[in-house]
Design a protein around this motif. Sequence first.
Motif, PDB file in Angstrom:
ATOM      1  N   ALA A 118      32.796  50.274  31.672  1.00  0.00           N
ATOM      2  CA  ALA A 118      31.721  49.257  31.535  1.00  0.00           C
ATOM      3  C   ALA A 118      30.445  49.175  32.063  1.00  0.00           C
ATOM      4  CB  ALA A 118      32.435  48.063  31.522  1.00  0.00           C
ATOM      5  N   ASP A 119      29.350  49.153  31.497  1.00  0.00           N
ATOM      6  CA  ASP A 119      28.157  48.929  32.274  1.00  0.00           C
ATOM      7  C   ASP A 119      27.821  47.831  33.083  1.00  0.00           C
ATOM      8  OD1 ASP A 119      27.204  51.553  31.242  1.00  0.00           O
ATOM      9  OD2 ASP A 119      27.023  50.639  29.174  1.00  0.00           O
ATOM     10  N   ALA A 120      28.481  46.666  32.592  1.00  0.00           N
ATOM     11  CA  ALA A 120      28.558  45.160  33.321  1.00  0.00           C
ATOM     12  C   ALA A 120      29.561  44.573  33.057  1.00  0.00           C
ATOM     13  CB  ALA A 120      27.129  44.771  32.788  1.00  0.00           C
ATOM     14  N   VAL A 121      30.104  43.809  33.828  1.00  0.00           N
ATOM     15  CA  VAL A 121      31.289  42.898  33.644  1.00  0.00           C
ATOM     16  C   VAL A 121      30.837  41.705  33.698  1.00  0.00           C
ATOM     17  CG1 VAL A 121      33.570  42.299  34.639  1.00  0.00           C
ATOM     18  CG2 VAL A 121      32.642  44.513  34.709  1.00  0.00           C
ATOM     19  N   ARG A 126      34.059  38.917  39.699  1.00  0.00           N
ATOM     20  CA  ARG A 126      33.693  39.302  40.971  1.00  0.00           C
ATOM     21  C   ARG A 126      34.433  39.889  41.862  1.00  0.00           C
ATOM     22  NH1 ARG A 126      31.363  34.481  44.643  1.00  0.00           N
ATOM     23  NH2 ARG A 126      33.476  34.030  44.797  1.00  0.00           N
ATOM     24  N   ARG A 127      35.671  39.605  41.660  1.00  0.00           N
ATOM     25  CA  ARG A 127      36.872  40.184  42.181  1.00  0.00           C
ATOM     26  C   ARG A 127      37.165  41.766  41.731  1.00  0.00           C
ATOM     27  NH1 ARG A 127      38.255  38.195  47.521  1.00  0.00           N
ATOM     28  NH2 ARG A 127      38.691  35.920  47.496  1.00  0.00           N
ATOM     29  N   LEU A 128      37.124  41.607  40.546  1.00  0.00           N
ATOM     30  CA  LEU A 128      37.360  43.035  39.782  1.00  0.00           C
ATOM     31  C   LEU A 128      36.158  44.012  39.704  1.00  0.00           C
ATOM     32  CD1 LEU A 128      38.840  41.077  36.301  1.00  0.00           C
ATOM     33  CD2 LEU A 128      40.018  42.790  37.732  1.00  0.00           C
ATOM     34  N   PRO A 174      32.646  43.988  41.799  1.00  0.00           N
ATOM     35  CA  PRO A 174      31.715  43.212  42.639  1.00  0.00           C
ATOM     36  C   PRO A 174      30.426  43.866  42.459  1.00  0.00           C
ATOM     37  CG  PRO A 174      33.329  44.346  43.952  1.00  0.00           C
ATOM     38  CD  PRO A 174      34.139  44.312  42.641  1.00  0.00           C
ATOM     39  N   HIS A 175      30.386  45.011  42.077  1.00  0.00           N
ATOM     40  CA  HIS A 175      28.962  45.780  41.934  1.00  0.00           C
ATOM     41  C   HIS A 175      28.540  45.823  40.342  1.00  0.00           C
ATOM     42  CE1 HIS A 175      29.522  46.890  46.017  1.00  0.00           C
ATOM     43  NE2 HIS A 175      30.231  47.297  45.912  1.00  0.00           N
ATOM     44  N   LYS A 176      29.403  45.263  39.368  1.00  0.00           N
ATOM     45  CA  LYS A 176      29.083  45.465  38.412  1.00  0.00           C
ATOM     46  C   LYS A 176      29.222  43.805  37.601  1.00  0.00           C
ATOM     47  CE  LYS A 176      30.766  49.826  36.717  1.00  0.00           C
ATOM     48  NZ  LYS A 176      31.604  50.460  35.881  1.00  0.00           N
ATOM     49  N   ALA A 177      29.572  42.862  38.051  1.00  0.00           N
ATOM     50  CA  ALA A 177      29.785  41.400  37.769  1.00  0.00           C
ATOM     51  C   ALA A 177      28.281  40.839  37.710  1.00  0.00           C
ATOM     52  CB  ALA A 177      30.518  40.557  38.689  1.00  0.00           C
ATOM     53  N   GLU A 178      28.144  40.324  36.492  1.00  0.00           N
ATOM     54  CA  GLU A 178      26.607  39.847  36.059  1.00  0.00           C
ATOM     55  C   GLU A 178      27.047  38.366  35.572  1.00  0.00           C
ATOM     56  OE1 GLU A 178      23.550  40.795  36.596  1.00  0.00           O
ATOM     57  OE2 GLU A 178      23.977  43.008  36.880  1.00  0.00           O
TER      58      GLU A 178
END
Length: 253
Positions: free
Chosen positions: A125-128, A151-153, A155-159
């Motif tokens: 995924a590019d973003a979560v 955010r837990r899954l 953290p660097h892709k969660a939007e």
Amino acid sequence: MGAHTGWWHKAWSPVWARWAQLPSRCAICQAWPARPLCDDCIARFAQPTPRCPTCALGLTSGTWRCGACLLQPPPLAQCLCAVSYAWPWRSLIARFKYQAQPGWSHSLALLMRSSHGAEDLLHEADAVLPMPLSRERLAERGYNQSWLLARRLAPHKAEAQLLLRVRHTPPQRTLPRSARLANLHGAFAIEPLRAREVPGRHLLLIDDVMTSGASLHSAAMTLLQAGAARVSALVLARTESHMDDRQDDTESA
């Protein structure tokens, strides 16, 4: 530890290692000392189940996709879930979602990550994107449970601000299946200042419970209409086909 716990132990051991010395009690079997969800209970109640790849419903032996998805493919390219929405997970989700216990996000996100295919989906995924709540629902609850999981899954892709809930609607659990998509018409939108971030991307939706799929499908259609190349979903729990859609329905509510 029996052989039946091997898959679970391999998936979770690196993450749980740092918690090994923290005293706790398993929320399911009440074993002490144990992790919040002990190995034996995970192995017993979260066994991998053959599921439809696009709606996550359990499948009977010999089938690869459910009839509904064959007849009318959903807007989700892929849909994965960790467990069935049944005991003991239903009560744990209720604690997390309705009883002001956001700390459960850590253990439940790890459960989601351990499901077959979840790591690959998160990597691709590019973003979560968490399923968003309306302002009214967020004020009532105090937090968005899907955002805590996202955010837990990843953290660097969660939007949290790319997909918005712009219209407050009656809870899906109050409506029959036939009325759910209509209830959600116009409920989701893309943040206008970030619309350029959608086209051509693979976006992954995160939710706690999936029942009819109406909320996830409506959100996915909004993203696809904005130019997303692919929209998938990863959910914590999925109701089974024999369950009454209106019973204990917590989907995006």
